[in-house]
Design a protein around this motif. Sequence first.
Motif, short mmCIF file in Angstrom:
data_model
loop_
_atom_site.label_atom_id
_atom_site.label_comp_id
_atom_site.label_asym_id
_atom_site.label_seq_id
_atom_site.Cartn_x
_atom_site.Cartn_y
_atom_site.Cartn_z
N THR A 79 47.07 71.15 99.37
CA THR A 79 46.26 70.65 100.48
C THR A 79 44.78 70.59 100.11
OG1 THR A 79 47.85 71.60 102.04
CG2 THR A 79 45.68 71.02 102.90
N CYS A 80 44.26 71.67 99.56
CA CYS A 80 42.83 71.73 99.27
C CYS A 80 42.43 70.78 98.14
CB CYS A 80 42.43 73.17 98.90
SG CYS A 80 42.48 74.30 100.31
N LYS A 81 43.35 70.46 97.26
CA LYS A 81 43.04 69.53 96.17
C LYS A 81 42.91 68.09 96.65
CE LYS A 81 44.90 71.75 92.01
NZ LYS A 81 45.92 71.64 90.94
N ARG A 82 43.55 67.77 97.80
CA ARG A 82 43.66 66.38 98.21
C ARG A 82 43.04 66.05 99.56
NH1 ARG A 82 47.71 67.93 95.10
NH2 ARG A 82 48.69 66.48 93.62
N HIS A 83 42.82 67.05 100.40
CA HIS A 83 42.41 66.76 101.77
C HIS A 83 41.24 67.64 102.21
CE1 HIS A 83 45.99 64.30 102.01
NE2 HIS A 83 46.74 65.35 101.69
N THR A 84 40.57 67.21 103.26
CA THR A 84 39.39 67.90 103.76
C THR A 84 39.66 68.49 105.14
OG1 THR A 84 38.51 65.90 104.83
CG2 THR A 84 37.91 66.29 102.50
N PHE A 138 34.56 70.88 112.78
CA PHE A 138 35.15 70.40 111.55
C PHE A 138 35.34 68.88 111.53
CE2 PHE A 138 36.93 74.75 112.13
CZ PHE A 138 36.28 75.34 111.05
N ILE A 139 34.86 68.18 112.56
CA ILE A 139 35.07 66.74 112.63
C ILE A 139 34.46 66.02 111.43
CG2 ILE A 139 34.47 64.66 113.93
CD1 ILE A 139 34.77 66.24 116.49
N HIS A 140 33.29 66.44 111.00
CA HIS A 140 32.60 65.78 109.89
C HIS A 140 32.48 66.70 108.67
CE1 HIS A 140 31.59 62.53 112.61
NE2 HIS A 140 31.04 63.39 113.46
N ASP A 141 33.35 67.71 108.59
CA ASP A 141 33.30 68.65 107.48
C ASP A 141 34.16 68.13 106.34
OD1 ASP A 141 33.31 70.82 105.77
OD2 ASP A 141 33.50 72.31 107.37
N SER A 142 33.53 67.73 105.25
CA SER A 142 34.24 67.14 104.11
C SER A 142 34.64 68.16 103.06
CB SER A 142 33.37 66.07 103.46
OG SER A 142 32.15 66.64 103.01
N SER A 143 34.49 69.44 103.33
CA SER A 143 34.87 70.48 102.37
C SER A 143 36.35 70.80 102.49
CB SER A 143 34.03 71.75 102.60
OG SER A 143 34.24 72.23 103.92
N PRO A 144 36.96 71.39 101.46
CA PRO A 144 38.37 71.80 101.56
C PRO A 144 38.53 72.98 102.52
CG PRO A 144 37.43 72.58 99.51
CD PRO A 144 36.39 71.70 100.14
N GLY A 186 39.56 91.20 109.45
CA GLY A 186 40.19 90.90 110.73
C GLY A 186 40.49 89.42 110.89
N ASP A 187 40.24 88.89 112.09
CA ASP A 187 40.53 87.49 112.38
C ASP A 187 39.53 86.52 111.77
OD1 ASP A 187 42.76 88.22 113.79
OD2 ASP A 187 41.76 88.22 115.75
N SER A 188 38.49 87.04 111.15
CA SER A 188 37.49 86.16 110.54
C SER A 188 38.04 85.42 109.32
CB SER A 188 36.25 86.96 110.13
OG SER A 188 36.56 87.92 109.15
N VAL A 189 39.21 85.83 108.83
CA VAL A 189 39.80 85.14 107.68
C VAL A 189 40.53 83.87 108.10
CG1 VAL A 189 40.09 87.31 106.44
CG2 VAL A 189 41.97 86.43 107.81
N PHE A 190 40.61 83.60 109.41
CA PHE A 190 41.33 82.43 109.89
C PHE A 190 40.36 81.38 110.44
CE2 PHE A 190 44.35 86.01 110.96
CZ PHE A 190 45.12 85.84 109.82
N LEU A 191 40.55 80.13 110.03
CA LEU A 191 39.78 79.01 110.56
C LEU A 191 40.61 78.30 111.61
CD1 LEU A 191 38.31 77.32 107.35
CD2 LEU A 191 37.13 78.86 108.91
N ASN A 192 40.02 78.02 112.76
CA ASN A 192 40.70 77.24 113.79
C ASN A 192 40.30 75.78 113.62
OD1 ASN A 192 41.81 76.08 116.07
ND2 ASN A 192 41.27 77.79 117.41
N LEU A 193 41.19 74.99 113.03
CA LEU A 193 40.88 73.60 112.70
C LEU A 193 40.85 72.68 113.91
CD1 LEU A 193 40.27 72.69 109.79
CD2 LEU A 193 41.56 74.81 109.87
#
Length: 431
Positions: free
Chosen positions: A373-378, A358-364, A346-353
Amino acid sequence: CNEAKTMPKLLIHSDCGALPYFTPHLWKQFKENQPLASSHLMLGIELQNACIAPVYTEAASADASRNGAQPPPAKKRKNQNRDEKKLNGYSFQGRNLSTHFCIPKDVDVMLAPSFDLIGTYEEHSRKAKKDCNKDELVRIVASDKGVTVPTINGHIKANLDVYHDVARGMGSSACCKLQFISLYDDAADHDNNKRKKTSVERTSRWYHKTTTSQRCLGDKIEFWGAVIGGNDVDQRKTCIERLLTNMDEQAANVPVNGLALVGVHRAENRDMYVSIVQTCLHMIASNENKALQTCILVANELEQIIDASVLGVNMIGTSLPAVLSQSARAISLPAEYEVLSLAKMGDSVFLNLKNDEFIHDSSPLMDGCSCFTCKRHTRSYINHLIKSKELLAEILLFMHNLHQLLEVFNVLQKTVESENRDAIRSSLFNS
């Protein structure tokens, strides 16, 4: 049954005749990270996306004279004392794909009068009358000569000649095949039965005139019929029956590649959606003369895309990557998944950025994703861009979402080709 066997393709709706957000450099970067773009991706263009240009009568007459044709005589006006020439109207001509559209040369294109004619009218009505009643019923303007398509620059009266000229102009400059959907009329669910029957009759008549047309549309054009009827299954059956009958009885000068289902995304619930698609696919597959491909022009949700692909639809149109990007959401899937597990997420596959988490989340955006995007940014960087209202946030999110949606199509293709696909369909639609 005679069923067309091809890999499922993603038909991305264009943004004013171009791939949304992509510059040539970004497209090159995207393709390097996503090889599936060459095999699974197509671009859909609507008639309203600057496909036609007004040509004033004097210019049109000059072109006709150069080609050896005689221009129509100008009408005399009363009290015309001045000698200078005056414009007395205009006609339309198709724009050239290579000069008027920012489309990569390696991307196939599908042209449609509208992906959702009713939705186009609704959107135009909201923008034109900001203070209008939200429950106002939409009425499509059409006649036996053609259908009126609203655009940001006014209404286009699209008849067969205009629409064929558009297709011919675009197809002549296309590097790849141009998929061309028949001109169609449509009726809303609140319209009466007479209006619905009329729309089916017009659509089948325009389809017949196109297939038997003596004017060549070009070798680079592949023609598709349009199946309308809204949520009325009987009207859709009638439409398919007429299209298939015309195909059987007439020697087509324009070969038919497949049939496109219009407006199925407007089904009231999932059961109705699946029932309409299944019924249409069964009737189309019963055609014994030729294996026809099938297309759904609009799928607004990931669930609709999954259902259509598992049922056997060959091409699925959507603007989901752009819609998700504009609402600051990113697709985030497990490292390994199957269709059944994906349908249950369902909607669990979507992240609301937008969220502060996510302010301090350094993961892709997604672990294991190989997109630009995922290769270069967090996540934290994109969260910052969103809160700063930077357009770059939408660009990066779109590249990621399109990359992941193509990966979903790759999984769907493996499912359709697998030996236990019937069991998967049964589990998916009976769960």
